[in-house]
Write a protein that holds these residues in place. Sequence first.
Motif, PDB file in Angstrom:
ATOM      1  N   PHE A 166      16.572 -38.430  29.890  1.00 46.90           N
ATOM      2  CA  PHE A 166      17.781 -38.494  29.069  1.00 46.90           C
ATOM      3  C   PHE A 166      17.728 -39.685  28.109  1.00 46.90           C
ATOM      4  CE2 PHE A 166      19.903 -36.547  33.040  1.00 46.90           C
ATOM      5  CZ  PHE A 166      19.388 -35.312  32.705  1.00 46.90           C
ATOM      6  N   ASP A 167      17.216 -40.821  28.601  1.00 46.24           N
ATOM      7  CA  ASP A 167      17.104 -41.997  27.724  1.00 46.24           C
ATOM      8  C   ASP A 167      16.140 -41.727  26.570  1.00 46.24           C
ATOM      9  OD1 ASP A 167      17.331 -44.370  30.498  1.00 46.24           O
ATOM     10  OD2 ASP A 167      18.891 -43.357  29.305  1.00 46.24           O
ATOM     11  N   SER A 168      15.037 -41.008  26.865  1.00 41.65           N
ATOM     12  CA  SER A 168      14.079 -40.690  25.804  1.00 41.65           C
ATOM     13  C   SER A 168      14.709 -39.771  24.763  1.00 41.65           C
ATOM     14  CB  SER A 168      12.836 -40.026  26.402  1.00 41.65           C
ATOM     15  OG  SER A 168      12.187 -40.890  27.302  1.00 41.65           O
ATOM     16  N   ALA A 169      15.515 -38.812  25.238  1.00 40.83           N
ATOM     17  CA  ALA A 169      16.177 -37.907  24.298  1.00 40.83           C
ATOM     18  C   ALA A 169      17.202 -38.656  23.457  1.00 40.83           C
ATOM     19  CB  ALA A 169      16.842 -36.760  25.057  1.00 40.83           C
ATOM     20  N   ARG A 170      17.905 -39.594  24.079  1.00 43.32           N
ATOM     21  CA  ARG A 170      18.883 -40.386  23.313  1.00 43.32           C
ATOM     22  C   ARG A 170      18.172 -41.245  22.270  1.00 43.32           C
ATOM     23  NH1 ARG A 170      21.101 -41.075  28.758  1.00 43.32           N
ATOM     24  NH2 ARG A 170      22.975 -39.763  28.962  1.00 43.32           N
ATOM     25  N   ALA A 171      17.009 -41.757  22.647  1.00 42.44           N
ATOM     26  CA  ALA A 171      16.257 -42.571  21.686  1.00 42.44           C
ATOM     27  C   ALA A 171      15.811 -41.743  20.487  1.00 42.44           C
ATOM     28  CB  ALA A 171      15.038 -43.182  22.376  1.00 42.44           C
ATOM     29  N   ALA A 172      15.671 -40.402  20.691  1.00 44.01           N
ATOM     30  CA  ALA A 172      15.295 -39.512  19.592  1.00 44.01           C
ATOM     31  C   ALA A 172      16.488 -39.096  18.744  1.00 44.01           C
ATOM     32  CB  ALA A 172      14.604 -38.274  20.142  1.00 44.01           C
ATOM     33  N   GLY A 173      17.690 -39.597  19.094  1.00 42.64           N
ATOM     34  CA  GLY A 173      18.869 -39.315  18.280  1.00 42.64           C
ATOM     35  C   GLY A 173      19.794 -38.263  18.847  1.00 42.64           C
ATOM     36  N   LEU A 174      19.554 -37.785  20.060  1.00 46.84           N
ATOM     37  CA  LEU A 174      20.415 -36.780  20.671  1.00 46.84           C
ATOM     38  C   LEU A 174      21.531 -37.437  21.475  1.00 46.84           C
ATOM     39  CD1 LEU A 174      17.975 -34.034  22.038  1.00 46.84           C
ATOM     40  CD2 LEU A 174      19.635 -33.767  20.201  1.00 46.84           C
ATOM     41  N   GLU A 175      22.664 -36.767  21.491  1.00 46.17           N
ATOM     42  CA  GLU A 175      23.751 -37.156  22.385  1.00 46.17           C
ATOM     43  C   GLU A 175      23.619 -36.312  23.653  1.00 46.17           C
ATOM     44  OE1 GLU A 175      27.614 -36.704  20.709  1.00 46.17           O
ATOM     45  OE2 GLU A 175      28.648 -37.087  22.616  1.00 46.17           O
ATOM     46  N   VAL A 176      23.330 -36.963  24.784  1.00 44.65           N
ATOM     47  CA  VAL A 176      23.006 -36.246  26.018  1.00 44.65           C
ATOM     48  C   VAL A 176      24.117 -36.465  27.029  1.00 44.65           C
ATOM     49  CG1 VAL A 176      21.333 -35.930  27.872  1.00 44.65           C
ATOM     50  CG2 VAL A 176      20.546 -36.563  25.574  1.00 44.65           C
ATOM     51  N   SER A 177      24.612 -35.367  27.579  1.00 49.40           N
ATOM     52  CA  SER A 177      25.566 -35.452  28.689  1.00 49.40           C
ATOM     53  C   SER A 177      24.947 -34.796  29.906  1.00 49.40           C
ATOM     54  CB  SER A 177      26.880 -34.764  28.324  1.00 49.40           C
ATOM     55  OG  SER A 177      26.683 -33.378  28.125  1.00 49.40           O
ATOM     56  N   HIS A 178      25.182 -35.395  31.098  1.00 48.66           N
ATOM     57  CA  HIS A 178      24.583 -34.901  32.332  1.00 48.66           C
ATOM     58  C   HIS A 178      25.671 -34.804  33.386  1.00 48.66           C
ATOM     59  CE1 HIS A 178      22.094 -35.750  36.152  1.00 48.66           C
ATOM     60  NE2 HIS A 178      22.045 -34.462  35.864  1.00 48.66           N
ATOM     61  N   ASN A 179      25.839 -33.620  33.954  1.00 47.26           N
ATOM     62  CA  ASN A 179      26.857 -33.397  34.974  1.00 47.26           C
ATOM     63  C   ASN A 179      26.226 -32.711  36.178  1.00 47.26           C
ATOM     64  OD1 ASN A 179      29.441 -34.148  33.437  1.00 47.26           O
ATOM     65  ND2 ASN A 179      28.465 -32.681  32.061  1.00 47.26           N
ATOM     66  N   VAL A 180      26.698 -33.128  37.355  1.00 46.78           N
ATOM     67  CA  VAL A 180      26.212 -32.559  38.618  1.00 46.78           C
ATOM     68  C   VAL A 180      27.391 -31.882  39.301  1.00 46.78           C
ATOM     69  CG1 VAL A 180      25.139 -33.035  40.841  1.00 46.78           C
ATOM     70  CG2 VAL A 180      24.445 -34.338  38.826  1.00 46.78           C
TER      71      VAL A 180
ATOM     72  N   ASP B 245      16.954 -28.870  15.907  1.00 43.61           N
ATOM     73  CA  ASP B 245      17.804 -29.501  14.884  1.00 43.61           C
ATOM     74  C   ASP B 245      19.217 -29.684  15.424  1.00 43.61           C
ATOM     75  OD1 ASP B 245      18.908 -28.747  11.508  1.00 43.61           O
ATOM     76  OD2 ASP B 245      18.504 -30.667  12.485  1.00 43.61           O
ATOM     77  N   ALA B 246      19.298 -30.197  16.662  1.00 49.62           N
ATOM     78  CA  ALA B 246      20.584 -30.328  17.358  1.00 49.62           C
ATOM     79  C   ALA B 246      21.072 -31.775  17.320  1.00 49.62           C
ATOM     80  CB  ALA B 246      20.451 -29.860  18.804  1.00 49.62           C
ATOM     81  N   HIS B 247      22.384 -31.933  17.586  1.00 51.72           N
ATOM     82  CA  HIS B 247      22.990 -33.257  17.690  1.00 51.72           C
ATOM     83  C   HIS B 247      23.385 -33.575  19.133  1.00 51.72           C
ATOM     84  CE1 HIS B 247      23.138 -33.580  13.335  1.00 51.72           C
ATOM     85  NE2 HIS B 247      23.687 -32.377  13.280  1.00 51.72           N
ATOM     86  N   ARG B 248      23.631 -32.531  19.905  1.00 47.27           N
ATOM     87  CA  ARG B 248      24.130 -32.736  21.267  1.00 47.27           C
ATOM     88  C   ARG B 248      23.431 -31.771  22.216  1.00 47.27           C
ATOM     89  NH1 ARG B 248      28.543 -34.564  24.153  1.00 47.27           N
ATOM     90  NH2 ARG B 248      29.144 -33.260  25.943  1.00 47.27           N
ATOM     91  N   VAL B 249      23.138 -32.259  23.410  1.00 46.84           N
ATOM     92  CA  VAL B 249      22.566 -31.411  24.455  1.00 46.84           C
ATOM     93  C   VAL B 249      23.303 -31.692  25.756  1.00 46.84           C
ATOM     94  CG1 VAL B 249      20.761 -33.090  25.031  1.00 46.84           C
ATOM     95  CG2 VAL B 249      20.438 -30.697  25.603  1.00 46.84           C
ATOM     96  N   ASP B 250      23.581 -30.654  26.489  1.00 42.87           N
ATOM     97  CA  ASP B 250      24.343 -30.745  27.729  1.00 42.87           C
ATOM     98  C   ASP B 250      23.458 -30.261  28.876  1.00 42.87           C
ATOM     99  OD1 ASP B 250      27.361 -29.174  29.063  1.00 42.87           O
ATOM    100  OD2 ASP B 250      26.330 -31.033  29.597  1.00 42.87           O
ATOM    101  N   VAL B 251      23.226 -31.112  29.886  1.00 47.61           N
ATOM    102  CA  VAL B 251      22.405 -30.763  31.044  1.00 47.61           C
ATOM    103  C   VAL B 251      23.313 -30.688  32.267  1.00 47.61           C
ATOM    104  CG1 VAL B 251      20.443 -31.418  32.483  1.00 47.61           C
ATOM    105  CG2 VAL B 251      20.423 -31.942  30.022  1.00 47.61           C
TER     106      VAL B 251
END
Length: 421
Positions: free
Chosen positions: A302-316, A347-353
Amino acid sequence: MQEEPVWDEWRRPGPTLRQRQRDIGIAVIVLLCAIEVTVLVNSMGAFMYRNPPSLLVQLVWVVALSVPLVVRRRYPMTVMLAVSVLFIAAQMNRVGDNLVPSAILFCAIFTVGAWGQDRLRARWSRIGVIVAMFLWLGFNLVRALLGPKGEFKDAAGPMDPVLASVVYGLEFNVFFFMFAYVVGEMAWSGARRRAQLEFQAEELRRSQEQNTRGAIAAERMRIARDLHDVVAHHVSVMGIQAGAARRVLDTDPVMARDALQTVEQTARTAISELRGLLGVLRADAEPDLKAAPGLGDLPELFDSARAAGLEVSHNVYGDAREVPSGVALSAYRVVQEALTNVVKHADAHRVDVRMRFLESALELEITDDGRGRATSNSPGFGLVGMRERLAVHGGSLEAGPRREAGYLVRASLPTALEEKA
């Protein structure tokens, strides 16, 4: 790979059954047009030549000219020669109409250019026919000049009307025959280009199949290496626990029993992992001594994806619990591949895991709001690798564009260990 043909020596395949049937239809249409035009010309008295034969004789000539078109693509050179002879013979017999016979001659010359198998013969036979036609035209012009001059009542231009008539006839025929020649060559070149494109498309399909098989083999090798690391870990634990049990067996039976229970549980886990390894072929590879990643390593992704400019949310969701090491590794790889695809292609801005701990399965869902892959139908090697990895554990994968926007990857991995006595 199939050897590429020498395209300069390419020969066009013969006409198909449908094309031969179409030639019959074209010949019938031409014949009907020729009959109609002949009747109209005779009804108007607008004859091409003076003193034409009877209408019946003229109809016989147009039928004779039209019939060879039935086999024009099967025997193009024979048809052209036959039509050329009949064309000159019809003019010698002063057939009233010259429009449809000229169209038939044009079609015959064109067909040799488009379908002639021997290109050298096709070229020189057309040139020979064109030369013969110009000789016939020259003979008619000389005969017209030596005979009585026609009346040019409305002539008003600067040129002599007879000279203007000769120049007009020559220029019209030059254009007519050159156009028939060039269009035939263009049809042949177009057919060869289509054959080249079909060959290249087939080669591309074969190459893609080979690349896909190579990607699957590489992914299976990676799976085998990862599972090897997991199983090696279990075997090491079993060895340590078995050694501990042996040392305290006489002095501390309770500790020895606990150690043996750990060996039993670890053995069952290892057997479950080994079952997924069956059927996976692995070539010799460099040993990878790095510990296999698992669910605890996902924050680094997730940190690597954020460093690439993505907004990452992670929910369990559900009660988080420990899952088999092989399942954790495969879950990590699925998330890793999905995030890589989002960064590279979506070409996304946000990803939800989202991670769901179900009763007997671990479900992963990765969605993004991108646009890049929504227009592509190609599954890519990444998805092929995901499916191969999940198939080892009996899992499933769902991937495709979302209805509103973006892309969805949903993976399900069974987590229940199979009990064995």
